[in-house]
Design an enzyme around this catalytic site. Sequence first.
Site, PDB file in Angstrom:
ATOM      1  N   GLY A 216       0.628  -1.210  -0.049  1.00 52.77           N
ATOM      2  CA  GLY A 216       0.105   0.082   0.062  1.00 52.77           C
ATOM      3  C   GLY A 216       0.857   1.118  -0.054  1.00 52.77           C
ATOM      4  N   LEU A 242      -4.355  -5.857  -4.208  1.00 49.82           N
ATOM      5  CA  LEU A 242      -3.179  -4.749  -4.289  1.00 49.82           C
ATOM      6  C   LEU A 242      -1.800  -5.180  -3.709  1.00 49.82           C
ATOM      7  CD1 LEU A 242      -2.856  -1.503  -4.217  1.00 49.82           C
ATOM      8  CD2 LEU A 242      -3.281  -1.621  -1.702  1.00 49.82           C
ATOM      9  N   ASP A 243      -0.913  -4.823  -4.747  1.00 47.19           N
ATOM     10  CA  ASP A 243       0.459  -5.319  -4.482  1.00 47.19           C
ATOM     11  C   ASP A 243       0.609  -6.744  -4.240  1.00 47.19           C
ATOM     12  OD1 ASP A 243       1.121  -2.491  -4.704  1.00 47.19           O
ATOM     13  OD2 ASP A 243       0.838  -2.136  -2.855  1.00 47.19           O
ATOM     14  N   GLY A 244      -0.284  -7.392  -4.820  1.00 49.41           N
ATOM     15  CA  GLY A 244      -0.238  -8.881  -4.678  1.00 49.41           C
ATOM     16  C   GLY A 244      -0.142  -9.874  -5.761  1.00 49.41           C
TER      17      GLY A 244
END
Length: 299
Positions: A216, A242-244
């Site tokens: 994040g 998210l960012d995964g």
Amino acid sequence: MKPLTPTSNKWADKANHNRARMLISCPDQPGIVAAVSKFLHQHDANIVQSDQYTMDPEGGMFFIRIEFDLPELEFKLNALKEDFAVVADQFQMDWRISLAPKKQKLAIFVSKEDHCLLELLWQWQAGDLYADIEMVISNHPDMRELVESFGIPYHHIPVTADTKAEAEAMQLEVTHGKVDTIILARYMQIISPKFLQFYKNRIINIHHSFLPAFVGGKPYAQAFNRGVKIIGATAHYVTEELDGGPIIEQDVQRVSHRDTVDELKRIGRHIERIVLARAVSWHVEDRILVHENKTVVFN
């Protein structure tokens, strides 16, 4: 000012017009390499490089990347693909064959920070990034002059919470059918699931932390508050998480308790630009296979 263009002969000796790449993933079992090699031999192809990896010889997945030369390849490619489908069905392969000399077309999304964008532009201009940068899209006007000095079109598409859907529609209008891959070079906006469906495993993001740590916003502040002794950056494919998404490349550098948040950002910018450039280079050279939420990178 005369626009900058890529060094014309940097890749000339490397671009063998009879060379192709084959990428395969399938359940592991005996005979895969033999079948593929036999097929290419029967079609008068010469294997010049081969890399392979198995997750588990018994019940795991098998991955292979092969480069081969075949005279008059461009005219034989469609027939080659049709014939290989028989082998692929036998081994339940997920596969693709691409022409090595064919450059991918890129769009770079950017906000206000220019370091990752500049690294890609410099590598492209030097001929070290074998791709065509078709356009740069930004939610801010700040870098128009810089980008256009390279002779690359610049699209300023503002984004707010109220206009996000309209902005993404405009982004799709200028990219769809014109680019193969989108690079988020510190583009500080979350991409919607609707947009992602057009570019599955074809949007690469640089996140300014060593994921999965500090997901994040403001990861350097998070790192400072946690007192970490190593900071890093992660290039990954973008998914709805998210960012995964599947991680392509990461790197780190040691820091100390003396480093402020601003100093962490300064150190991190260097890591970010190198990590993203590596990931983009491997992607356009067909060195990455995605399986579930992981990647196999033959570099």
